[in-house]
Design an enzyme around this catalytic site. Sequence first.
Site, mmCIF file in Angstrom:
data_model
loop_
_atom_site.group_PDB
_atom_site.id
_atom_site.type_symbol
_atom_site.label_atom_id
_atom_site.label_comp_id
_atom_site.label_asym_id
_atom_site.label_seq_id
_atom_site.Cartn_x
_atom_site.Cartn_y
_atom_site.Cartn_z
ATOM 1 N N ARG A 7 0.872 -1.188 0.000
ATOM 2 C CA ARG A 7 0.000 0.000 0.000
ATOM 3 C C ARG A 7 0.899 1.225 0.000
ATOM 4 N NH1 ARG A 7 -5.280 1.287 3.667
ATOM 5 N NH2 ARG A 7 -6.080 -0.097 2.046
ATOM 6 N N HIS B 265 -7.528 1.048 -6.212
ATOM 7 C CA HIS B 265 -7.663 0.134 -5.062
ATOM 8 C C HIS B 265 -8.250 -1.172 -5.606
ATOM 9 C CE1 HIS B 265 -7.762 -1.315 -1.119
ATOM 10 N NE2 HIS B 265 -8.635 -0.512 -0.539
ATOM 11 N N GLN C 279 -9.858 -4.021 -3.426
ATOM 12 C CA GLN C 279 -11.187 -3.674 -2.914
ATOM 13 C C GLN C 279 -12.258 -4.014 -3.938
ATOM 14 O OE1 GLN C 279 -12.082 -2.121 0.252
ATOM 15 N NE2 GLN C 279 -14.020 -2.899 -0.502
ATOM 16 N N ASP D 229 -17.395 6.620 -1.405
ATOM 17 C CA ASP D 229 -16.136 6.520 -0.653
ATOM 18 C C ASP D 229 -15.945 7.852 0.066
ATOM 19 O OD1 ASP D 229 -13.602 5.712 0.247
ATOM 20 O OD2 ASP D 229 -12.600 6.379 -1.590
ATOM 21 N N CYS E 72 -16.307 1.085 0.742
ATOM 22 C CA CYS E 72 -15.111 0.303 1.064
ATOM 23 C C CYS E 72 -14.730 0.411 2.533
ATOM 24 C CB CYS E 72 -13.950 0.718 0.166
ATOM 25 S SG CYS E 72 -13.366 2.403 0.441
ATOM 26 N N ARG F 45 -13.114 -8.985 1.403
ATOM 27 C CA ARG F 45 -11.699 -8.668 1.156
ATOM 28 C C ARG F 45 -10.862 -9.925 1.387
ATOM 29 N NH1 ARG F 45 -9.861 -3.452 1.556
ATOM 30 N NH2 ARG F 45 -7.955 -4.401 0.711
HETATM 31 N N1 CP Z 1 -11.193 -0.469 2.555
HETATM 32 C C1 CP Z 1 -9.940 -0.498 2.990
HETATM 33 O O1 CP Z 1 -8.977 -0.625 2.238
HETATM 34 O O2 CP Z 1 -9.823 -0.371 4.341
HETATM 35 P P1 CP Z 1 -8.470 -0.145 5.133
HETATM 36 O O3 CP Z 1 -7.937 1.211 4.745
HETATM 37 O O4 CP Z 1 -8.844 -0.205 6.585
HETATM 38 O O5 CP Z 1 -7.495 -1.215 4.749
HETATM 39 N N1 NVA Z 2 -10.049 6.692 -1.043
HETATM 40 C C1 NVA Z 2 -9.688 6.196 0.258
HETATM 41 C C2 NVA Z 2 -9.868 4.717 0.335
HETATM 42 C C3 NVA Z 2 -9.611 4.124 1.699
HETATM 43 C C4 NVA Z 2 -9.731 2.632 1.725
HETATM 44 C C5 NVA Z 2 -8.254 6.574 0.570
HETATM 45 O O1 NVA Z 2 -7.399 6.468 -0.318
HETATM 46 O O2 NVA Z 2 -7.987 7.007 1.692
#
Ligand code: CP
Ligand code: NVA
Length: 339
Positions: free
Chosen positions: A124, A151, A154, A247, A287, A315
């Site tokens: 990430r 993502h 997701q 989101d 998400c 997930r």
């Molecule tokens: N939806 C998602 O990716 O959640 P986290 O940021 O908690 O991993």
């Molecule tokens: N768009 C959000 C998604 C979190 C899972 C972010 O990048 O923070």
Amino acid sequence: MTSTAASSTTGPSPATSKSRTRHFLKDTDLSPAEQAEVLDLAARMKAAPYSVQPFAADGNGRKTVAVIFDKTSTRTRVSFATGVADMGGNALIINPGEAQIGHKESVEDTAKVLERMVSTIVWRTGAHSGLVAMAENSRVPVINALCDDYHPCQLLADLLTIKEHKGALQGLTMSYLGDSANNMANSYLLAGVTAGMNVRIAGPEGYLPSPEIIAAAEDRAVETGGSVLVTVDPAEALLGADVVATDTWVSMGQEDEKEARLRLFRDYSVDEAAMKLAAPDAVVLHCLPAYRGYEIAAGVIDGPQSVVWDEAENRLHAQKALMAWLMHRSGLAVVDGLG
Ligand code: CP
Ligand code: NVA
């Protein structure tokens, strides 16, 4: 269904070549047929959680999966850790700031070290270019666990959830409201059309998907029979939708813009009035983490049309299938039932 680690090496390197290694850096890295195969495998593995063991120690099979976070996480972290354990492996979680990568050591050098020790690299991070550099230097699969632009893990979970509730994906209309220039909007667009869905994206001018993302989605839609609609009008996006998604309006790294963003996106909230425009049996996705009263009303996320807790659980199942599939297609493990 069983699987074993491929075990023909004698040294530390995996028994594959860089050109054979499959990565998952963005949604369209899977063809429509491959996406369907991963989703089918996810459903099979959800029903039989310990049936596929690509990371079990077997010959020279690698047990460890590196899971690196440059940004915080709950779901991604727990689902990868649990999923790797379910499949006979060990997840090495590296939290933000704990490794040399990005400040003392290049991505390229990091990849060249990790690929000699682990079976898969999950990362990430911010820039998508970092993931590309990691993949270019790795003979083991690299998985995007969220970056600024996509993502994709997701979306595999989201599609699995929609399939469970609606039976099929092809031809469904999926509408996303809110920050339409963020990672989730891009992934909804690309993964949705890959599944043959009609994807509608609504956000304010200046916060819509880039022309490059729209073009990639349109190309994919031609292949699958899906379609793309990008609009500033939330009602146009919502009318008759089978799936409604949103989101946060303030993604990780955008905290300084919070006040402006809360004003900018206020007409794109998934609230009770918005849901009246969608199909009566529409399901709602988010998400998570969610900010009730902003991008989604409490009455919607906690209401009868919400499937967000199934989505969160999925997930785990979707990523297990993805990891097993990538190991199999890269020649690093054998998963019975995959050609
Ligand atoms: N939806 C998602 O990716 O959640 P986290 O940021 O908690 O991993
Ligand atoms: N768009 C959000 C998604 C979190 C899972 C972010 O990048 O923070």
